[in-house]
Structure formats: C-alpha cells, structure tokens
Design a protein around this motif. Structure first.
Motif, short mmCIF file in Angstrom:
data_model
loop_
_atom_site.label_atom_id
_atom_site.label_comp_id
_atom_site.label_asym_id
_atom_site.label_seq_id
_atom_site.Cartn_x
_atom_site.Cartn_y
_atom_site.Cartn_z
N GLU A 186 0.79 -1.23 0.00
CA GLU A 186 0.00 0.00 0.00
C GLU A 186 0.82 1.28 0.00
OE1 GLU A 186 -0.49 -2.31 2.57
OE2 GLU A 186 -1.98 -3.40 1.38
N ALA A 187 2.17 1.20 0.16
CA ALA A 187 2.91 2.44 0.38
C ALA A 187 4.30 2.41 -0.22
CB ALA A 187 3.01 2.72 1.88
N TYR A 188 4.79 3.63 -0.52
CA TYR A 188 6.16 3.84 -0.98
C TYR A 188 6.98 4.54 0.10
CZ TYR A 188 4.55 3.25 -5.87
OH TYR A 188 4.03 2.78 -7.04
N GLN A 189 8.30 4.33 0.06
CA GLN A 189 9.27 5.19 0.73
C GLN A 189 9.88 6.07 -0.36
OE1 GLN A 189 13.35 3.86 2.27
NE2 GLN A 189 12.12 3.86 4.13
N VAL A 190 10.04 7.37 -0.06
CA VAL A 190 10.43 8.33 -1.08
C VAL A 190 11.74 9.02 -0.71
CG1 VAL A 190 9.73 10.36 -2.41
CG2 VAL A 190 7.99 8.77 -1.56
N SER A 191 12.64 9.10 -1.68
CA SER A 191 13.88 9.86 -1.53
C SER A 191 13.89 10.98 -2.56
CB SER A 191 15.09 8.94 -1.75
OG SER A 191 16.29 9.67 -1.75
N VAL A 192 14.05 12.23 -2.10
CA VAL A 192 14.03 13.39 -2.99
C VAL A 192 15.37 14.10 -2.92
CG1 VAL A 192 12.97 15.62 -3.49
CG2 VAL A 192 11.54 13.69 -2.76
N ARG A 193 15.97 14.36 -4.08
CA ARG A 193 17.21 15.13 -4.18
C ARG A 193 16.93 16.40 -4.97
NH1 ARG A 193 18.22 11.89 -1.00
NH2 ARG A 193 19.98 10.47 -0.80
N ALA A 194 17.10 17.55 -4.32
CA ALA A 194 16.91 18.82 -5.03
C ALA A 194 17.98 18.98 -6.10
CB ALA A 194 16.98 19.97 -4.03
N ALA A 195 17.67 19.77 -7.11
CA ALA A 195 18.63 20.03 -8.19
C ALA A 195 19.93 20.55 -7.61
CB ALA A 195 18.04 21.03 -9.17
N LEU A 196 21.04 20.00 -8.05
CA LEU A 196 22.34 20.43 -7.54
C LEU A 196 22.63 21.89 -7.85
CD1 LEU A 196 24.65 17.35 -8.24
CD2 LEU A 196 23.44 17.96 -6.14
N ASN A 197 22.01 22.39 -8.91
CA ASN A 197 22.20 23.80 -9.26
C ASN A 197 21.42 24.74 -8.34
OD1 ASN A 197 23.81 22.97 -11.34
ND2 ASN A 197 22.30 23.34 -12.96
N ASN A 198 20.52 24.18 -7.54
CA ASN A 198 19.72 24.98 -6.60
C ASN A 198 19.26 24.07 -5.47
OD1 ASN A 198 18.20 27.03 -5.42
ND2 ASN A 198 16.41 26.60 -6.70
#
Length: 317
Positions: free
Chosen positions: A263-275
């Motif tokens: 029923e669920a995901y684990q999420v990893s978010v990486r912001a743009a290296l330029n910002n």
C-alpha cells in the motif's frame, strides 16, 4: 555508560570514526538502516551516562532528548538536519549546521581541527556533497586516483545503509563501523580489507545496473520521478541512484519511490544540484516527510497519493 547513536549511512559512520579515533572509549552502538532516525528513544540511559548523537534530526528526536536531559544524561549532538527548537541545558552540547553544503562528518572534522580529515572527506562524498568533499581535500594534495578511491568508499558505505530493514543490507552499519574504525586512514582500510571493499563495490555496480533499466514514471526538464520494484536490490540502490541521477542532471530534482508494503512507498528526494533548495519543505507537506533542503524523504507515502505526489512535485519544483 557511553552510547554512540548514529545514522547508519556514510556520514554518520564517518563522523563517529573521527570522534572515536580522537577519543577512544567503549560504548554501546545504536544505529540502523538509513531511514531509522528516531534512534534516541531506543536508549535506556541513566543519570550521568554520556550520549554522542550523530547525523539524525534533533527535531525528530527532541522528546527523547529532553527526557534524557531531565534525568541527568550528558549529550553531545552533532548534525546537519532539521533542528526544530534547540533546548538550552547544561548537559547538552550541540554542533548543528543546516547549510546545504555541510554534513555531519564535516562538522566533526571542524570540531576535531582536521585530525582525521580523510574520513570527513569520505563522509562528504557519501552524502553526495562533491564540491564540499573536493574543497576539504584541496590542502591535502591528493592524486586524482586517491580522490576517486575516497569517493568510491563513501558511495559504497552510503549504499550499504539503504533498505527497509537490516536484512536488506550487505553488512549491518554497526558491524561496518567496527570494521572501519581500526584504520586512521581510509586508504589503509581499502588496501588491508580488500574483500569487504570489493564486496560492496561489486554489489553496488550490480544493483545500479538493474536500476538503470527502469523507465521513469514522469520526467521533464525540472523533475524526474522513478518508481522502483519491490525487490531488495531496489531498496538498497534507491539513495545512491538518486545521487547519481542528480550528478548527471544537476538542473533537475529527482524522486525515487521504493515500495515498503503493498500500500505504500518510501520516497527519496534530491533537489537540483544547481539549486539545493526545497526538498525538505516539499517532503514536509506529507505526514512522514522531512530532511534537509538539498536531500529529503517521505518514510511512508500511500500509493493512492502517487498522482497527487507527482502533481505536487511538478508544481513545487
């Protein structure tokens, strides 16, 4: 009694290596997989016990920290994640820096005045702070091949921390720390413990090759969202794959979604290296989200919210 409480990734491990090389002492190790960050509540410390807490958010552990301080425990807290309101207490010493280009290993390196700078560089590479790692190495006159080795080691230690539980990992983080601690130089570890280094290297390359076969769920110039399958290799590679994608496309914010249940995901978010901005604020919109401006995550995203997540990410970034 001494307790060392640390994130099981490269940054947490390399920060503790520096501290224990500088100040060897027997301690009980408390750590876990990368996302196991509410570690302080696992401590059954007493008055006058000493806790060293590394690379886990004070905001996520504040209730346990306050309880321990109230009973007379001494705490050294070193971190670069969200702090929340930092308590003032005579038994609490904090070294906190939430700058997007700083990690816990670099804070520890500054605290120790560069005594074990090579390990700090490994930790920074593991946290994908490439510019910061190269800057820290500048005064050491390392050869390009040596810098490559440090970057590889940091990447492999970090890779080893990802999974739903310890059974997904190649070696438990506390055991990996024990294998690394005897070496004042990471180069000595690489030369002396070739078997472990090669094991992690081979596994990393194999898992990454599988990840690169995946077609993104959504992609444009600003955002890329990838859903990985429910397999151990995918859980292991989720963090380092997002780092690799970020380095290849520095103008784009990346999200890697890994199923943790039907029923669920684990999420990893990486912001743009330029910002390097916004990952923490975006993830904090979700009930189990948090992290840093440059890199954040959501511990549990219901699959029914996937469409809303994609729409929200496109609008936010």
């Amino acid at each position: 009694m001494n307790y060392d409480i640390f994130n099981g990734d490269a940054d947490g491990i390399c920060a503790l290596i520096q501290l224990r090389l500088a100040d060897p002492k027997p301690s009980q190790l408390i750590t876990g997989v990368k996302r196991d960050i509410q570690l302080v509540q696992k401590v059954e410390a007493k008055a006058n016990d000493c806790l060293t807490i590394l690379d886990i958010s004070l905001a996520k552990n504040i209730t346990a920290v306050q309880s321990l301080l109230n009973q007379g425990t001494h705490i050294l807290y070193i971190d670069h994640h969200q702090t929340g309101e930092v308590p003032t207490h005579p038994h609490l010493k904090t070294l906190l820096n939430t700058d997007a280009n700083v990690c816990t290993s670099l804070i520890a390196n500054q605290y120790l005045q560069g005594q074990f700078q090579l390990w700090a560089i490994v930790g920074a590479f593991g946290d994908n702070l490439l510019s910061s790692a190269f800057a820290a190495a500048k005064n050491l006159n390392l050869r390009e091949a040596q810098l490559t080795q440090l970057q590889q080691l940091g990447t492999y230690i970090n890779y080893n921390a990802y999974g739903t539980d310890l059974s997904d990992l190649h070696i438990a983080p506390d055991q990996l720390f024990k294998q690394l601690l005897p070496y004042h130089s990471p180069f000595d570890f690489i030369e002396d413990n070739t078997a472990l280094f090669t094991q992690l290297q081979t596994a990393y390359n194999s898992d990454l090759a599988e990840a690169e076969k995946i077609t993104p769920e959504f992609t444009n110039e600003e955002v890329c969202i990838i859903c990985l399958p429910d397999q151990a290799w995918a859980r292991r590679v989720s963090g380092v794959y997002s780092n690799l994608l970020a380095n290849q496309n520095p103008q784009r914010t990346h999200a890697i979604l890994s199923p943790i249940s039907p029923e669920a995901y684990q999420v990893s978010v990486r912001a743009a290296l330029n910002n390097k901005q916004g990952a923490d604020k975006f993830c904090a919109q979700f009930a189990t989200g948090g992290g840093r401006a440059a890199a954040a995550g959501i511990n549990e995203l219901p699959k029914t919210q996937l469409a809303n997540f994609i729409t929200g990410m496109k609008k936010f970034f």
